[in-house]
Write an enzyme that holds these catalytic residues in place. Structure first.
Site, PDB file in Angstrom:
ATOM      1  CB  ALA A 119       1.856   0.080   6.283  1.00 53.35           C
ATOM      2  CG  HIS A 121      11.267  -2.251   3.983  1.00 48.76           C
ATOM      3  ND1 HIS A 121       9.709  -2.195   3.860  1.00 48.76           N
ATOM      4  CD2 HIS A 121      11.699  -3.356   4.658  1.00 48.76           C
ATOM      5  CE1 HIS A 121       9.591  -3.450   4.563  1.00 48.76           C
ATOM      6  NE2 HIS A 121      10.496  -4.122   4.855  1.00 48.76           N
ATOM      7  CG  ASN A 136       8.631  -2.224   0.043  1.00 54.37           C
ATOM      8  OD1 ASN A 136       7.899  -2.209   1.320  1.00 54.37           O
ATOM      9  ND2 ASN A 136       8.837  -1.066  -0.504  1.00 54.37           N
ATOM     10  CE1 TYR A 150       9.062   5.144   2.686  1.00 56.77           C
ATOM     11  CE2 TYR A 150       7.487   6.941   2.734  1.00 56.77           C
ATOM     12  CZ  TYR A 150       8.061   5.582   3.212  1.00 56.77           C
ATOM     13  OH  TYR A 150       7.297   5.139   4.661  1.00 56.77           O
ATOM     14  NE  ARG A 159      10.320   6.036   8.223  1.00 52.39           N
ATOM     15  CZ  ARG A 159       9.486   5.816   7.374  1.00 52.39           C
ATOM     16  NH1 ARG A 159       9.501   4.975   6.569  1.00 52.39           N
ATOM     17  NH2 ARG A 159       8.493   6.743   7.363  1.00 52.39           N
ATOM     18  CD  GLU A 185      10.931  -7.660   5.395  1.00 51.83           C
ATOM     19  OE1 GLU A 185      11.399  -8.632   6.029  1.00 51.83           O
ATOM     20  OE2 GLU A 185      10.720  -6.702   6.092  1.00 51.83           O
ATOM     21  N   PRO A 196       0.837  -1.013  -0.015  1.00 54.14           N
ATOM     22  CG  PRO A 196      -0.247  -1.251   2.171  1.00 54.14           C
ATOM     23  CD  PRO A 196       0.370  -1.850   1.127  1.00 54.14           C
ATOM     24  CG  ASN A 197      -0.045   4.310   1.311  1.00 53.79           C
ATOM     25  OD1 ASN A 197      -1.082   4.872   0.883  1.00 53.79           O
ATOM     26  ND2 ASN A 197      -0.102   3.655   2.514  1.00 53.79           N
ATOM     27  NE  ARG A 254       3.876   6.585   1.849  1.00 49.61           N
ATOM     28  CZ  ARG A 254       4.092   5.238   1.970  1.00 49.61           C
ATOM     29  NH1 ARG A 254       4.491   4.443   1.346  1.00 49.61           N
ATOM     30  NH2 ARG A 254       4.089   4.787   3.184  1.00 49.61           N
TER      31      ARG A 254
HETATM   32  C1  DQA Z   1       8.529   1.096   3.501  1.00 47.37           C
HETATM   33  C2  DQA Z   1       8.419   1.189   4.949  1.00 47.37           C
HETATM   34  C3  DQA Z   1       7.173   0.766   5.702  1.00 47.37           C
HETATM   35  O1  DQA Z   1       7.442   0.983   7.057  1.00 47.37           O
HETATM   36  C4  DQA Z   1       6.065   1.897   5.125  1.00 47.37           C
HETATM   37  O2  DQA Z   1       5.018   1.602   5.820  1.00 47.37           O
HETATM   38  C5  DQA Z   1       6.036   1.976   3.821  1.00 47.37           C
HETATM   39  C6  DQA Z   1       7.301   1.941   3.001  1.00 47.37           C
HETATM   40  C7  DQA Z   1       9.722   1.447   2.674  1.00 47.37           C
HETATM   41  O3  DQA Z   1       9.630   0.898   1.593  1.00 47.37           O
HETATM   42  O4  DQA Z   1      10.762   1.924   3.342  1.00 47.37           O
HETATM   43  O5  DQA Z   1       4.826   2.337   3.234  1.00 47.37           O
HETATM   44  O6  DQA Z   1       8.101  -0.345   3.203  1.00 47.37           O
END
Ligand code: DQA
Length: 144
Positions: free
Chosen positions: A77, A100, A74, A23, A107, A98, A10-11, A18
């Site tokens: 959240a 990120h 990825n 990011y 964080r 995994e 998501p997002n 964003r």
């Molecule tokens: C994320 C890190 C997560 O904590 C966050 O909720 C994201 C992006 C990252 O790519 O840094 O949406 O996965």
């Protein structure tokens, strides 16, 4: 040719707009193009997907079972909340990486726990968009 699924949660469809200070400025489309270029170099075939919906991500993981040789995820959240994604990933008998963009461990405290890392071969975080390319390179070694 090895097939790899790259799954984004998501997002991540809002990358570019964003929180660019966290990011970076690459859009998800930019990252997809970078991944396609790297995959051509490494002789991988990739599918690159994104969903804002937990159930859809689970469906994609289940459907990946007989179709792919590895998964890069990825889960955004959902990394920190989803036992259901954790359970779905346990179905897979191929390597999971995994990724990120940021480093969640550096964080807010609510980002420190991952439901995915115990199942993943490796976690790559804090490398921005390059993390996806490092994951593909790692898979080249693992799938040899
Ligand atoms: C994320 C890190 C997560 O904590 C966050 O909720 C994201 C992006 C990252 O790519 O840094 O949406 O996965």
């Amino acid at each position: 040719m090895k097939k790899i699924l790259i799954l984004n949660g998501p997002n991540l469809n809002m990358l570019g707009k964003r929180e660019p200070e966290i990011y970076g400025t690459h859009t998800l489309k930019d990252i997809e193009i970078l991944c396609h270029n790297k995959s051509r170099e490494l002789n991988f075939e990739i599918d690159f997907k994104q969903s804002n919906h937990e159930g859809q991500i689970i469906d994609l993981i289940q459907m990946s079972m007989d179709k792919y040789d590895a998964l890069i995820i990825n889960a955004a959240a959902f990394t920190h909340t989803s036992i259901a994604i954790h359970d779905a990933l346990k179905l897979l008998d191929f390597p999971i990486i995994e990724v990120h963009l940021s480093n969640p461990k550096k964080r807010e405290e609510f980002r420190h726990f991952s439901y995915i890392e115990s199942i993943a071969e490796t976690v790559i975080s804090g490398e921005g968009a390059n993390g996806y390319l490092l994951a593909l390179e790692k898979l080249q070694k693992l799938l040899q």
